[in-house]
Design an enzyme around this catalytic site. Structure first.
Site, PDB file in Angstrom:
ATOM      1  N   TYR A  71      29.577  33.804  44.501  1.00 38.70           N
ATOM      2  CA  TYR A  71      30.713  33.124  43.866  1.00 38.70           C
ATOM      3  C   TYR A  71      30.355  31.659  43.658  1.00 38.70           C
ATOM      4  CZ  TYR A  71      35.703  32.469  42.855  1.00 38.70           C
ATOM      5  OH  TYR A  71      36.906  32.227  42.244  1.00 38.70           O
ATOM      6  N   ASN A 151      47.207  33.698  42.940  1.00 38.43           N
ATOM      7  CA  ASN A 151      47.668  34.544  41.837  1.00 38.43           C
ATOM      8  C   ASN A 151      48.903  34.010  41.106  1.00 38.43           C
ATOM      9  OD1 ASN A 151      45.506  36.255  42.217  1.00 38.43           O
ATOM     10  ND2 ASN A 151      46.596  37.503  43.727  1.00 38.43           N
ATOM     11  N   SER A 178      47.346  43.935  37.593  1.00 37.15           N
ATOM     12  CA  SER A 178      46.682  43.112  38.606  1.00 37.15           C
ATOM     13  C   SER A 178      47.719  42.190  39.235  1.00 37.15           C
ATOM     14  CB  SER A 178      45.586  42.268  37.949  1.00 37.15           C
ATOM     15  OG  SER A 178      46.166  41.272  37.127  1.00 37.15           O
ATOM     16  N   GLY A 273      39.244  36.633  34.371  1.00 36.62           N
ATOM     17  CA  GLY A 273      38.533  37.697  35.069  1.00 36.62           C
ATOM     18  C   GLY A 273      37.799  38.551  34.065  1.00 36.62           C
ATOM     19  N   TRP A 298      40.537  28.796  35.838  1.00 41.03           N
ATOM     20  CA  TRP A 298      40.109  28.976  37.231  1.00 41.03           C
ATOM     21  C   TRP A 298      41.000  28.084  38.091  1.00 41.03           C
ATOM     22  CZ3 TRP A 298      34.960  26.951  39.727  1.00 41.03           C
ATOM     23  CH2 TRP A 298      34.726  27.629  40.928  1.00 41.03           C
ATOM     24  N   LYS A 365      47.681  44.403  48.673  1.00 37.56           N
ATOM     25  CA  LYS A 365      47.071  43.204  49.248  1.00 37.56           C
ATOM     26  C   LYS A 365      46.996  43.345  50.771  1.00 37.56           C
ATOM     27  CE  LYS A 365      46.288  39.917  47.222  1.00 37.56           C
ATOM     28  NZ  LYS A 365      44.939  39.635  46.628  1.00 37.56           N
TER      29      LYS A 365
END
Lengths: 373, 373
Positions: A71, A151, A178, A273, A298, A365
């Site tokens: 990442y 999110n 998502s 994404g 981002w 989650k």
């Protein structure tokens, strides 16, 4: 690739148990490199810092990539006991347990989330610079607050920062089920924006459509429908010919090209994404003749670039939506690493969680609760 | 698809020859649908209009697409004689031959170019609205002025409108030997900007490299070199590690992905063509983590959106560069349709030109000179 020149070890005694963190010494598969590490009570907080106790920290897909070393955001090592380690986790809810001198505006019990990227949230307690946390106002659930910074923040900002949308305007998105997609649906609905939402076809697709509609989705449809020639007419019917000016993408690949073709002139395609693992491929003519702008979003960059006031404002807006019931906490499962468990037991538990997540065993989650003193 | 309900015809007599235009009645292959049409002398210009005499008009690739009906800009029909026709051509240099009442700032002999898109420039004379032309200051050659509004304008604006480049900054582009590419090289050099220029490998590639270097290119290289792993190091060596923030694309396809990977953070990829006829395919990670912005540039849109003052300013800047020898006229060939030729002869000549252009027979810009009264 991160690698520290120390050896992994287990503290097998919990005699002096006070705090615990999930750490790693070098990048690799989370199922191998992660371990639980017990460390002593925090000292009184130095000036301009806070002691905090983490209440809940989610396991996000990007956390896995950070541990693997693939990442773009990298953590800095932390000294715990005499070990230099990386503490895993990027997001989490904590409460203030100690306020250093020179700090104003914070008191014990205040909820905070981390505004600094990759600071290591999978731990029970930490001392943090006051600039590295963001206050969370009252009104969110623990789970809601622990999952607020990535999110919902991504969804909110993508809907605000690129196109000046007015009530009644349309947004189109893929990967609509998502976590971000579901937040987009809810935040858009709260603003009177209408959404066209794409999901993969699957068994019980109608149940998923219904679920997203209940969150506020205007239309939910599959990529198969998108690929039909008549779909453009259907969209025109839905929108009354109003041009689509914002598309949100977390999939890329061929379906995203089809989605982009539905956009009107001067639109933004915002990517956050690429679940298809394929490139984002678009006809050049859309850029030249329809003035399409393809950009990325981002949330980590946003936190780095924005002021404390902007960060706090974002939390206020998002908690406000949660308080009004307009932004629901995600479906979740909490995994507790109890104070009574040994580091070895806790390590095994965390590795099992990683295994299950990486194998796609959870449909929801997962949040870690690391008990501490 | 444009189609007028009139019949194509040839005027075979040149007894009353005064003006001529290259026209078509419906979209199709330029080799079939174009014909020359003689029409009478212009009347005195009505208020707020100008009579102009075209000196030279280039045949641009987009003109072919407009005639074929596959270009986003469409012309409006014009009445010539008793015919409703489309006059071909989008770019051209004219001189003022008559000034209507209410017009200030224009006099006979003033050079003008067309600021209105698809107004039909392949003609000897026309009456135009004063708002539809842009004055061209003295100092350009006829060929330079006749080809100023599309390619040099595109190059200049792409270098100015997206990234705030300072002397010593780098620009990277593909299709570097295209007309726009060559203008980019020269305009960049005039501003002290450095350029990395990609061209296709070919016989005598070294001669082309040398030619572009003589125009001011800092480095000229092939897509084969770009595809080598070591190329990134080479670029770093060239730039001293200075990040690339502007890439210009008229090719798309896989090589453009490789070019985009060379860009630094917060860069713009500006597309103005797609000669590979392949989509623009980019890794989504460049958008998310490197904040790449992929946009398009279309000079036609610029003219539509900008003020008269901005258009005139652009002409002043570009002619200024020509005057100083910093922006050369393109290599070219002029095809004259003489006053003594019949419409049939002129039609055949134009169709031959179209055939040769569509078969790639010319390596240079072709310009039409339609003689009139």
């Amino acid at each position: 690739m991160l690698r520290l020149t120390v050896h992994r070890h287990f503290s097998t005694s919990s005699a002096f148990f006070a705090n615990r963190a999930i750490v790693y010494h070098s990048n690799g598969n989370p199922r191998s490199v992660l371990s639980a590490l017990t460390f002593p009570s925090l000292r009184s907080p130095p000036p301009n810092s806070l002691n905090i106790k983490y209440l809940l920290a989610p396991v996000n897909p990007a956390d896995i990539n950070v541990i693997e070393g693939v990442y773009p955001s990298k953590p800095s090592p932390t000294k715990l006991n005499s070990d230099n380690v990386f503490v895993a986790g990027n997001e989490g809810l904590a409460e203030v347990t100690g306020v250093g001198s020179g700090v104003s505006g914070f008191e014990n019990g205040q909820w905070v989330v981390t505004g600094k990227q990759q600071c290591g949230t999978w731990r029970s307690g930490a001392n943090v610079n006051v600039e590295d946390v963001i206050k969370v106002p009252k009104g969110a659930s623990e789970v809601g607050a622990a999952t607020i910074t990535v999110n919902p923040a991504t969804a909110y900002n993508m809907l605000s920062e690129f196109v000046d949308l007015k009530e009644g305007d349309w947004v189109i998105q893929n990967g609509a089920n998502s976590a971000v997609g579901q937040a987009v649906i809810q935040i858009a609905a709260s603003r009177g924006l209408k959404t066209i939402n794409f999901i993969r076809n699957r068994e019980n697709v109608d149940a998923l459509k219904k679920q997203l509609e209940e969150l506020g989705a205007t239309h939910v449809t599959t990529y198969e429908e998108l690929s039909q020639k008549s779909f453009r007419d259907k969209v025109k019917e839905w929108t009354g010919g109003k041009p689509l000016r914002l598309a949100l993408n977390c999939v890329s690949g061929p379906e995203t090209m089809s989605m982009a073709r539905l956009l009107g002139s001067d639109a933004h395609l915002v990517s956050y994404g690429a679940m298809s693992k394929q490139p984002l491929s678009l006809p050049t003519s859309l850029f030249i003749f329809k003035n399409l702008k393809s950009v990325g979003y981002w949330q980590s960059r946003w936190y780095t670039e924005r002021t404390k006031e902007e960060r706090e404002k974002l939390m206020e807006v998002l908690v406000g939506l949660m308080r009004e019931g307009k932004l629901k906490e995600p479906e979740h499962e909490i995994v507790t690493l109890g104070a009574g468990e040994s580091d070895e037991e806790a390590s095994n538990k965390v590795r099992d969680v990683m295994k299950n997540i990486m194998e796609g065993q959870y449909g929801k989650k997962v949040l870690l609760r690391l008990e501490g003193e």
